[in-house]
Design a protein around this motif. Sequence first.
Motif, short mmCIF file in Angstrom:
data_model
loop_
_atom_site.label_atom_id
_atom_site.label_comp_id
_atom_site.label_asym_id
_atom_site.label_seq_id
_atom_site.Cartn_x
_atom_site.Cartn_y
_atom_site.Cartn_z
N TYR A 106 -17.37 -9.15 -60.33
CA TYR A 106 -16.93 -7.83 -60.44
C TYR A 106 -17.30 -7.06 -59.19
O TYR A 106 -18.76 -7.11 -59.66
N ARG B 279 -16.53 -3.62 -59.02
CA ARG B 279 -15.98 -2.57 -60.04
C ARG B 279 -16.04 -2.47 -61.34
O ARG B 279 -14.50 -3.45 -60.81
N VAL B 280 -16.29 -2.40 -62.36
CA VAL B 280 -15.44 -2.27 -63.22
C VAL B 280 -14.72 -1.28 -63.88
O VAL B 280 -16.08 -0.12 -64.09
N GLU B 281 -13.71 -1.29 -64.07
CA GLU B 281 -13.40 0.78 -64.57
C GLU B 281 -12.62 0.37 -66.64
O GLU B 281 -11.97 1.43 -66.66
N ARG B 282 -12.23 -0.62 -65.76
CA ARG B 282 -10.76 -0.58 -67.11
C ARG B 282 -11.86 -1.30 -68.50
O ARG B 282 -12.66 -1.98 -68.00
#
Length: 127
Positions: free
Chosen positions: A62, A64-67
Amino acid sequence: KEPKEMATASVDVKELPASYVFVADVPGLKNTDIKVQIENDSILKISGERKREDNPSYDIKYVRVERAVGKFMRKFNLPANANLEAVAASCQDGILTVTVPKIPPPEPHQPKTFDIAVASTAADSKK
Protein backbone atom coordinates in the motif's frame (compact mmCIF):
# COMPACT_ATOMS: atom_id res chain seq x y z
CA LYS A 1 1.10 -6.97 9.08
CA GLU A 2 -0.34 -3.54 9.82
CA PRO A 3 -2.55 -3.16 12.96
CA LYS A 4 -6.28 -3.00 12.40
CA GLU A 5 -7.99 0.24 13.28
CA MET A 6 -11.51 0.61 14.56
CA ALA A 7 -13.67 1.56 11.62
CA THR A 8 -16.27 4.25 12.05
CA ALA A 9 -19.85 4.63 10.97
CA SER A 10 -21.23 8.16 10.91
CA VAL A 11 -24.85 8.25 12.03
CA ASP A 12 -27.58 10.89 11.78
CA VAL A 13 -30.50 10.58 14.21
CA LYS A 14 -33.83 12.14 13.26
CA GLU A 15 -37.01 12.41 15.30
CA LEU A 16 -40.19 12.36 13.25
CA PRO A 17 -43.74 12.68 14.63
CA ALA A 18 -44.24 8.89 14.67
CA SER A 19 -40.69 7.48 14.80
CA TYR A 20 -36.97 7.88 15.35
CA VAL A 21 -34.77 7.25 12.30
CA PHE A 22 -31.07 6.35 12.44
CA VAL A 23 -29.17 6.77 9.16
CA ALA A 24 -25.65 5.33 9.08
CA ASP A 25 -22.96 5.48 6.40
CA VAL A 26 -21.75 1.93 5.74
CA PRO A 27 -20.06 2.17 2.32
CA GLY A 28 -19.10 -1.10 0.71
CA LEU A 29 -21.02 -3.24 3.22
CA LYS A 30 -23.88 -5.57 2.42
CA ASN A 31 -26.86 -6.10 4.68
CA THR A 32 -25.30 -9.43 5.72
CA ASP A 33 -22.18 -7.56 6.99
CA ILE A 34 -24.22 -5.44 9.42
CA LYS A 35 -25.90 -6.42 12.69
CA VAL A 36 -28.68 -4.36 14.28
CA GLN A 37 -29.72 -5.33 17.81
CA ILE A 38 -31.70 -4.08 20.78
CA GLU A 39 -29.85 -4.58 24.08
CA ASN A 40 -31.29 -4.39 27.59
CA ASP A 41 -34.67 -3.21 26.26
CA SER A 42 -33.31 0.30 25.73
CA ILE A 43 -30.16 0.40 23.58
CA LEU A 44 -29.94 0.29 19.79
CA LYS A 45 -26.65 -1.35 18.75
CA ILE A 46 -25.35 -1.16 15.17
CA SER A 47 -22.21 -3.17 14.44
CA GLY A 48 -20.28 -4.81 11.64
CA GLU A 49 -16.89 -5.21 10.09
CA ARG A 50 -15.33 -3.52 7.10
CA LYS A 51 -12.58 -5.63 5.53
CA ARG A 52 -9.87 -4.70 3.09
CA GLU A 53 -10.26 -6.66 -0.13
CA ASP A 54 -6.77 -8.03 -0.47
CA ASN A 55 -5.97 -10.84 -2.86
CA PRO A 56 -3.35 -13.06 -1.18
CA SER A 57 -2.07 -14.29 -4.56
CA TYR A 58 -0.59 -10.83 -5.27
CA ASP A 59 2.25 -9.11 -3.46
CA ILE A 60 0.54 -5.86 -2.41
CA LYS A 61 2.30 -2.83 -1.02
CA TYR A 62 0.00 0.00 0.00
CA VAL A 63 1.28 3.43 -0.97
CA ARG A 64 -1.48 5.23 0.95
CA VAL A 65 -4.19 3.94 3.31
CA GLU A 66 -7.05 6.30 4.20
CA ARG A 67 -10.11 4.04 4.28
CA ALA A 68 -10.74 2.70 7.77
CA VAL A 69 -11.11 -1.05 8.15
CA GLY A 70 -12.03 -3.24 11.07
CA LYS A 71 -14.95 -3.74 13.35
CA PHE A 72 -17.28 -0.88 14.16
CA MET A 73 -20.00 -0.47 16.73
CA ARG A 74 -22.35 2.36 17.65
CA LYS A 75 -24.82 2.35 20.55
CA PHE A 76 -27.75 4.69 21.13
CA ASN A 77 -30.01 4.97 24.18
CA LEU A 78 -33.61 4.76 23.03
CA PRO A 79 -36.33 6.86 24.65
CA ALA A 80 -39.03 5.25 26.78
CA ASN A 81 -41.63 5.70 24.02
CA ALA A 82 -39.69 3.55 21.50
CA ASN A 83 -41.70 0.60 20.17
CA LEU A 84 -39.00 -2.08 20.35
CA GLU A 85 -41.27 -4.74 18.84
CA ALA A 86 -41.56 -2.86 15.52
CA VAL A 87 -37.97 -1.78 14.78
CA ALA A 88 -37.07 -2.16 11.08
CA ALA A 89 -33.73 -1.86 9.27
CA SER A 90 -32.75 -1.69 5.60
CA CYS A 91 -29.47 -1.17 3.75
CA GLN A 92 -29.17 0.25 0.25
CA ASP A 93 -26.32 1.97 -1.61
CA GLY A 94 -24.11 2.09 1.49
CA ILE A 95 -26.77 3.69 3.67
CA LEU A 96 -28.25 1.79 6.64
CA THR A 97 -31.63 3.09 7.81
CA VAL A 98 -33.05 1.91 11.13
CA THR A 99 -36.59 3.04 11.93
CA VAL A 100 -37.81 2.87 15.53
CA PRO A 101 -41.54 3.65 15.72
CA LYS A 102 -42.87 5.58 18.69
CA ILE A 103 -45.51 4.18 21.01
CA PRO A 104 -48.42 6.61 20.73
CA PRO A 105 -49.09 8.53 23.95
CA PRO A 106 -52.13 7.41 25.92
CA GLU A 107 -55.32 9.30 25.25
CA PRO A 108 -55.71 12.11 27.77
CA HIS A 109 -58.25 11.35 30.47
CA GLN A 110 -61.57 12.95 29.60
CA PRO A 111 -63.69 13.57 32.69
CA LYS A 112 -67.20 12.18 32.32
CA THR A 113 -70.45 13.15 33.94
CA PHE A 114 -73.11 10.51 34.33
CA ASP A 115 -76.15 9.82 36.53
CA ILE A 116 -76.27 7.10 39.14
CA ALA A 117 -79.67 5.68 40.00
CA VAL A 118 -80.65 6.24 43.61
CA ALA A 119 -82.41 3.20 45.05
CA SER A 120 -84.66 3.29 48.05
CA THR A 121 -83.69 1.21 51.05
CA ALA A 122 -86.05 -1.01 53.02
CA ALA A 123 -86.00 1.48 55.90
CA ASP A 124 -87.16 4.23 53.56
CA SER A 125 -90.14 2.20 52.33
CA LYS A 126 -91.48 1.55 55.91
CA LYS A 127 -91.89 5.25 56.65
